[in-house]
Design an enzyme around this catalytic site. Structure first.
Site: not given
Ligand code: BGC
Length: 742
Positions: A280-281
């Site tokens: 994820d980011w």
């Protein structure tokens, strides 16, 4: 010169070879040509513009990094023109490995459908699949290869803002919706001109963040993980999902991004997943904040070892993998495996044959202006609306109503109807793209109907200056419709709320309008279950409209006037108060269950609040009524290699044609571990004309009776089971039992 000739020869022989070989052979051949820097480049994903859900790193030399083969993918890069311009740079790189363009296409691209939780309320798998298909048709025409969807996190806590993005609380419904969305996005197969790779997220258990606070820790038993949280992921994988995204949370102390058990043992091991996992980011780098990695290098080590293949935005791989290899802390095979997984998808998408195949501006124009898409959004919007209350049959409204007052802060809004996670297309005029609720009503009524409007108040704040005007307008009308709720960005990522009551003074406005004595219909706009006790207890008609997307106004008007009879059912339990959270229908019984709300004699209850929900899972009314009868089981005893057929008749006994979601719940009465009081194990959405009867059939097999036993084996156990057929998890109309034999 010599170098150029050698590279050209290498490429020529590679492309000749490419024509006839399988994808795996092509991947292996390409891998052999790659330098270490190029390999690490494939594992690197950058954000293209300033739109971000996390800290942004600005790279002034992004273009040269792409030309050097140091980037594998970009996200937040929209449109054929822009994607083409970046892809051109990748084509200038030594090996011409195409970039992948990823995007959060969560509930539509330009044509925007209901927020996923709202769409889940349709319980209409065909419609849900169709919405994902249309999103993929539009996104692929606009340069996108890969959507970061579906989000399949089970959520039992409406304080968590991201409930809006999933399919609610139930693993069975959630699994079927996960499958429908994956098939919708990916089409028949990757490589199709409008097939977009799905990315199943967030692996895993992100929805169980403590206190409903986003990004928070998760502490969960293995049984709960396997039984409640993992099934939708497995269903999405079985449906062919190409990629997975890991999650921000730690699971029992190990961040998911660095979690070997989740990614290597379960996903790539036991489940045999062949695609790739994107972080994820920034989540690789964030393992430092978790206190799990002491620096970026350690974070890169932990993530690659645990099976995270692509680094979204943290740059830990870019900055550290080479050193980790030199120091022999990791083996090149780890990197090679990740690179191969990514290259394989690029081949499957057909990007090596034509890196610009999703970059045709004419196709883009046609796909983004297709009236069929608009029509589908209107239909799915109407299917997602849940009728929570309709005392004295206030609804549907007559099209001959003389004067209608439409009151509330959301009546004339445009962009608000998109909800969170719309694709923020540059240059879009939302007043043209979105049908506001006011516009929808105007489109619907004839010229003899007079429409009056007052805003009344804002969504938030305590200003009541507009109340008097709103009351005056309401007094002039035959019926009042009110549109209240959250702002679009009050539910979504990082939008957890400790107070999920309808915000501001909106319910006070409802009270003031209700006091006029006019019939009142309230529309509730939001991405999550809200609390609105005054409205629920006093107003005769309530439609839960969620955020319905670009066609919101038309979908709502279709339902208000009965052109569509609402058939949506809640995919989450609605609490009475925040203090009941987490609240979900498939709970255990306890040793001291309360018989009812007043049974407080040392029972499992609250002394100051009912334990029952305000609106239960699976609940939703219709303008018509349905009668359930004739429950039949094909046998009363079954062996575990046999099946039982369950049939029931459903009759439309009211005045309108309509749709009903007939729900099958089972209860395993005793087990080697305690079992939920009921579990959804089947449903069918049927359409019935007035007076019509249909027989609904469910098949119970061993799979439906199995669970994770005391040894965590997925098995059934002999004994007695209840079979319940109902219109919601609490409105069980028919009940029988049977015995599972040894
Ligand atoms: C979210 C993901 C999303 C990613 C890219 C993250 O903050 O958790 O769901 O796909 O950003 O926008």
């Amino acid at each position: 010169m010599k170098k150029i000739v050698t590279t050209t020869l290498l490429l020529a022989s590679f492309f000749a070879f490419s024509q006839s070989k399988t994808i795996d052979q092509k991947v292996d051949a390409l891998l052999k040509q790659m330098t270490l820097e190029e390999k690490i480049g494939q594992l690197n994903q950058y954000n293209d513009d300033s739109k971000a859900t996390g800290p942004i790193t600005v790279d002034n030399d992004k273009a040269s990094q792409i030309r050097n083969g140091q980037v594998g993918s970009l996200l937040n890069c929209l449109g054929t023109e822009r994607t083409r311009s970046w892809q051109k740079l990748a084509m200038e790189s030594r090996l011409k490995i195409p970039l992948l363009f990823g995007q959060d296409v969560i509930h539509g691209y330009k044509t925007t459908f209901p927020v996923p939780l709202g769409e889940a309320a349709s319980w209409d798998l065909e419609a849900i699949q169709k919405a994902a298909r249309i999103a993929a048709v539009e996104a692929s025409a606009s340069g996108i290869h890969w959507t970061f969807a579906p989000m399949v996190d089970i959520a039992r806590d409406p304080r968590w803002g991201r409930v809006m993005e999933g399919a609610g609380e139930d693993p069975y419904l959630g699994s079927l919706i996960a499958k429908a969305r994956v098939i919708g996005f990916q089409g028949e197969k990757l490589g199709g001109i409008d097939a977009v790779m799905a990315c199943v997220k967030h692996f895993a258990a992100y929805g169980a963040a403590v206190g409903g606070r986003d990004y928070n820790s998760v502490d969960m038993s293995e049984r709960m993980l396997w039984e409640i949280y993992l099934p939708p992921f497995k269903a999405a994988l079985d449906a062919g999902a190409a990629t997975f995204m890991n999650s921000f949370n730690d699971l029992n102390g190990i961040p998911a991004t660095g979690n070997k058990y989740l990614q290597r043992d379960i996903l790539k091991g036991k489940w045999g997943f062949k695609g790739f996992v994107v972080s994820d980011w920034g989540s690789i780098g964030e393992m430092q904040n978790h206190g799990y990695a002491k620096d970026g290098k350690e974070a890169a080590y932990l993530a690659i070892t645990a099976g995270s293949d692509m680094d979204m935005e943290s740059r830990c791989y870019k900055n550290n993998l080479e050193a980790l290899l030199k120091e022999k802390r990791i083996d090149i095979q780890l990197v090679d495996d990740a690179v191969k997984r990514i290259l394989r998808k690029k081949f499957e998408l057909g990007l090596f044959d034509d890196p610009y195949r999703f970059c045709n501006p004419e196709r883009e124009k046609a796909a983004l202006n297709n009236p069929e898409h608009t029509k589908a959004a209107r239909e799915i919007g109407a299917k997602s609306i849940v009728l929570l209350k309709n005392d004295s049959n206030v609804l549907p409204l007559s099209k001959d109503t003389k004067t209608i007052a439409f009151i509330g802060p959301l009546v004339k809004e445009y962009k608000q109807n998109m909800g969170f996670w719309d694709v923020d297309l540059p240059g879009v005029d939302y007043e043209k793209l979105v049908v506001s609720q006011w516009d929808g009503l105007q489109n619907k009524v004839g010229k003899n109907t007079k429409l009056l409007y007052a805003k009344g108040c804002e969504i938030e704040g305590d200003n009541k200056d507009g109340f008097a005007e709103a009351v005056k307008i309401a007094s002039q009308a035959d019926v009042v419709i009110m549109s209240i709720g959250e702002k679009r960005d009050m539910s979504g990522e990082a939008k957890s709320r400790s107070n999920i009551h309808v915000p501001g003074v909106q319910e006070e406005l409802v009270k003031a309008i209700q006091a006029t004595g006019k019939p009142v219909v309230v529309l509730i706009n939001t991405g999550r279950p809200l609390i609105f006790n005054y409205t629920a207890d006093n107003v005769p008609a309530i439609l839960y409209t969620w955020w319905l997307g670009t066609e919101a106004g038309n979908s709502i008007a279709d339902v208000l006037f009965g052109d569509v009879n609402p058939g949506g059912k809640l995919p989450m339990t609605f609490p009475r108060e925040v203090g009941q959270i987490p609240i979900y229908y498939n709970h255990f019984n306890t040793g001291r269950p309360a018989k009812n709300d007043t049974d407080l004699n040392y029972t499992s209850a609250y002394i100051d609040l009912s334990i029952s929900p305000k609106f239960p899972f699976g609940f939703g009314l219709s303008y018509t009524t349905f009668q359930y009868s004739d429950l039949k089981l094909s046998k009363k005893k079954m062996k575990n290699n046999e099946t039982i057929e369950v049939t029931a008749n459903i009759t439309n006994t009211g005045k309108y044609g309509g749709e009903e979601v007939v729900q099958l719940y089972l209860r395993d009465k005793f087990g080697s571990v305690v079992r939920p009081i009921k579990e959804l194990k089947g449903f069918e959405k049927i359409k019935l004309n007035v007076g019509e009867t249909k027989t609904v059939k469910f098949v119970i097999d061993n799979q439906k009776l199995s669970f994770y036993n005391d040894k965590l084996e997925f098995k059934s156990e002999p004994g007695d089971f209840d079979v319940m057929i109902g219109s919601s998890s609490e409105d069980i109309r028919l009940k029988e039992d049977f015995e599972l034999l040894n």
